[in-house]
Design an enzyme around this catalytic site. Structure first.
Site, mmCIF file in Angstrom:
data_model
loop_
_atom_site.group_PDB
_atom_site.id
_atom_site.type_symbol
_atom_site.label_atom_id
_atom_site.label_comp_id
_atom_site.label_asym_id
_atom_site.label_seq_id
_atom_site.Cartn_x
_atom_site.Cartn_y
_atom_site.Cartn_z
ATOM 1 N N HIS A 3 0.761 -1.228 0.045
ATOM 2 C CA HIS A 3 -0.072 0.018 0.061
ATOM 3 C C HIS A 3 0.641 1.416 -0.070
ATOM 4 O O HIS A 3 0.623 2.289 -0.547
ATOM 5 C CB HIS A 3 -1.039 -0.061 1.128
ATOM 6 C CG HIS A 3 -2.117 -1.142 0.932
ATOM 7 N ND1 HIS A 3 -3.086 -1.373 2.070
ATOM 8 C CD2 HIS A 3 -2.244 -1.938 -0.147
ATOM 9 C CE1 HIS A 3 -3.698 -2.293 1.590
ATOM 10 N NE2 HIS A 3 -3.173 -2.760 0.387
ATOM 11 N N ASP A 7 -5.119 -7.149 -5.830
ATOM 12 C CA ASP A 7 -4.774 -6.367 -4.949
ATOM 13 C C ASP A 7 -3.905 -5.253 -5.412
ATOM 14 O O ASP A 7 -3.740 -5.055 -6.586
ATOM 15 C CB ASP A 7 -4.069 -6.931 -3.582
ATOM 16 C CG ASP A 7 -2.998 -7.529 -3.925
ATOM 17 O OD1 ASP A 7 -2.178 -7.409 -4.779
ATOM 18 O OD2 ASP A 7 -2.630 -8.542 -3.274
HETATM 19 O O1 T3D Z 1 -0.476 -9.987 0.434
HETATM 20 C C1 T3D Z 1 -0.948 -10.322 -0.735
HETATM 21 O O2 T3D Z 1 -1.890 -10.110 -1.141
HETATM 22 C C2 T3D Z 1 0.253 -10.949 -1.651
HETATM 23 C C3 T3D Z 1 0.342 -10.168 -3.027
HETATM 24 C C4 T3D Z 1 0.007 -10.857 -4.139
HETATM 25 C C5 T3D Z 1 0.099 -10.089 -5.167
HETATM 26 C C6 T3D Z 1 0.317 -10.816 -6.503
HETATM 27 O O3 T3D Z 1 0.993 -10.481 -7.233
HETATM 28 S S1 T3D Z 1 -0.383 -12.314 -6.718
HETATM 29 C C7 T3D Z 1 0.085 -12.835 -8.188
HETATM 30 C C8 T3D Z 1 1.553 -13.320 -8.339
HETATM 31 N N1 T3D Z 1 2.112 -13.740 -9.613
HETATM 32 C C9 T3D Z 1 1.933 -14.699 -10.426
HETATM 33 O O4 T3D Z 1 0.909 -15.621 -9.955
HETATM 34 C C10 T3D Z 1 2.410 -14.846 -11.740
HETATM 35 C C11 T3D Z 1 3.331 -16.094 -11.618
HETATM 36 N N2 T3D Z 1 4.179 -16.169 -13.098
HETATM 37 C C12 T3D Z 1 3.547 -16.449 -13.924
HETATM 38 O O5 T3D Z 1 2.336 -16.743 -14.218
HETATM 39 C C13 T3D Z 1 4.562 -16.758 -15.181
HETATM 40 O O6 T3D Z 1 5.635 -16.638 -14.618
HETATM 41 C C14 T3D Z 1 4.467 -15.271 -16.169
HETATM 42 C C15 T3D Z 1 3.063 -15.247 -16.969
HETATM 43 C C16 T3D Z 1 4.557 -13.969 -15.454
HETATM 44 C C17 T3D Z 1 5.645 -15.316 -17.130
HETATM 45 O O7 T3D Z 1 5.459 -16.621 -17.975
HETATM 46 P P1 T3D Z 1 6.998 -16.898 -18.637
HETATM 47 O O8 T3D Z 1 6.634 -18.438 -19.015
HETATM 48 O O9 T3D Z 1 7.247 -16.076 -19.710
HETATM 49 O O10 T3D Z 1 8.189 -17.049 -17.621
HETATM 50 P P2 T3D Z 1 8.612 -18.235 -16.501
HETATM 51 O O11 T3D Z 1 9.328 -19.271 -17.111
HETATM 52 O O12 T3D Z 1 7.061 -18.693 -15.701
HETATM 53 O O13 T3D Z 1 9.334 -17.529 -15.349
HETATM 54 C C18 T3D Z 1 10.687 -17.180 -15.605
HETATM 55 C C19 T3D Z 1 11.102 -17.435 -14.110
HETATM 56 O O14 T3D Z 1 10.566 -16.527 -13.255
HETATM 57 C C20 T3D Z 1 10.606 -18.856 -13.643
HETATM 58 O O15 T3D Z 1 12.007 -19.255 -12.857
HETATM 59 P P3 T3D Z 1 12.975 -20.477 -13.321
HETATM 60 O O16 T3D Z 1 12.144 -21.510 -13.706
HETATM 61 O O17 T3D Z 1 13.407 -19.840 -14.572
HETATM 62 O O18 T3D Z 1 13.799 -20.627 -12.197
HETATM 63 C C21 T3D Z 1 9.696 -18.566 -12.789
HETATM 64 O O19 T3D Z 1 9.504 -19.544 -11.683
HETATM 65 C C22 T3D Z 1 9.892 -17.243 -12.339
HETATM 66 N N3 T3D Z 1 9.099 -16.481 -11.446
HETATM 67 C C23 T3D Z 1 7.791 -16.034 -12.670
HETATM 68 N N4 T3D Z 1 7.121 -15.203 -11.749
HETATM 69 C C24 T3D Z 1 7.306 -15.771 -10.481
HETATM 70 C C25 T3D Z 1 8.503 -16.243 -10.601
HETATM 71 N N5 T3D Z 1 9.122 -16.596 -9.217
HETATM 72 C C26 T3D Z 1 8.330 -16.247 -8.181
HETATM 73 N N6 T3D Z 1 7.289 -15.600 -8.087
HETATM 74 C C27 T3D Z 1 6.749 -14.954 -9.167
HETATM 75 N N7 T3D Z 1 5.435 -14.137 -9.129
#
Ligand code: T3D
Length: 263
Positions: free
Chosen positions: A90, A145
């Site tokens: 926030h 959020d």
């Molecule tokens: O208090 C609260 O309310 C908490 C706050 C919450 C707010 C939020 O933001 S909740 C949403 C969190 N974000 C997500 O759920 C998105 C997760 N990521 C994805 O869905 C995909 O990574 C993307 C669509 C963004 C991109 O896909 P792509 O295929 O281009 O890349 P990738 O291979 O998935 O990601 C590349 C690397 O980044 C990968 O790591 P690695 O395998 O190379 O070691 C992946 O694990 C890492 N990564 C991507 N997003 C996240 C992440 N690591 C940690 N947290 C992430 N959010």
């Protein structure tokens, strides 16, 4: 030398703040959010007149670092996401929305979850042509959020916002432009120079009028007409007393371009 989670650079009156965890698409951790908050203050202290928020590498920001919150879940099993939001997210959202200069999100790649929320909190969004945008929250069983439930419907309308949140499918830069989620799509080889030009133009503008306009329009979201008319009178009083206003009126009457100084 410590690794900077957020890089801060200035060029003229433009501050560029770069999220810098490219290996995880600049996913947000508590220390990164603190560094981002500090960078916003720094831009104000430096007297900047436009701030650009962008990401290092191929991503803008993938939202909350899910490894960081899973570590919380492995503790006593009752994560306090409210505290995380109140303490870390926030202040950043308020910081962007109340910054004393216009803020441009330079969306250099994928933006997801709270990463998209940060972009939506900015005044302008310029995306590279291959950017993807996704709300992502409901995919992991959360609600939008970091201000998204306020910004998103204001940009695209309630029906589109509902679709984007509940379906949570990635949107291309072109579709995002078509529905009003972003302001511009730029080819990859022109992205940097377009962002620089856009930010420099804003930095040469009437900064106080920009900031007062943003505040007025934000307040109008929940105000009655009478309240809004009071608010606009106060804001115009303030804008009317700036040197920029006085000088711009003279410039118009003297048929020369105005030179705004941001005060
Ligand atoms: O208090 C609260 O309310 C908490 C706050 C919450 C707010 C939020 O933001 S909740 C949403 C969190 N974000 C997500 O759920 C998105 C997760 N990521 C994805 O869905 C995909 O990574 C993307 C669509 C963004 C991109 O896909 P792509 O295929 O281009 O890349 P990738 O291979 O998935 O990601 C590349 C690397 O980044 C990968 O790591 P690695 O395998 O190379 O070691 C992946 O694990 C890492 N990564 C991507 N997003 C996240 C992440 N690591 C940690 N947290 C992430 N959010």
């Amino acid at each position: 030398m410590p690794h900077d989670l957020v890089r801060y650079e200035t060029h003229g009156a433009v501050a560029t703040v770069t999220l810098n965890r490219p290996d995880v698409l600049n996913a947000l951790t508590r220390p990164l959010l603190t560094a981002l908050h500090d960078a916003l203050h720094r831009a104000e202290a430096d007297g900047c007149r436009c701030l650009v928020l962008t990401g290092e590498g191929r991503g803008f920001c993938a939202g909350q670092d899910l490894a960081e919150i899973r570590a919380d879940y492995d503790g006593d099993g009752s994560p306090d996401l409210e505290a995380l939001l109140r303490e870390f997210y926030h202040p950043v959202v308020r910081g962007i929305r109340r910054l004393g200069m216009p803020v441009v999100a330079a969306i250099n790649g994928v933006a997801a979850g709270a990463g998209l929320s940060l972009a939506l909190a900015c005044d302008f969004r310029i995306a590279i042509e291959n950017a993807r945008l996704t709300t992502a929250f409901t995919r992991i069983g959360l609600v939008p959020d970091a201000g998204m439930a306020w910004t998103l419907p204001r940009l695209v309308g309630v029906a589109q916002a509902n679709r984007l949140v509940m379906r949570s499918q990635p949107v291309s830069a072109d579709e995002a432009l078509a529905i009003g989620l972003i302001d511009e799509v730029v080819a990859g080889d022109q992205f940097g120079s377009r962002v620089d030009t856009f930010a420099s133009e804003l930095a040469a503008g009437p900064t106080r009028a920009f900031v007062l306009s943003r505040k007025l329009q934000d307040e109008a979201a929940t105000a009655t007409l009478d309240t809004l008319l009071d608010l606009e009178a106060g804001a115009q009083l303030e804008a009317g007393r700036t040197a920029d206003h006085r000088n711009a009126v003279s410039a118009f009457l003297e048929k020369r371009p105005p030179a705004f100084e941001g005060r």
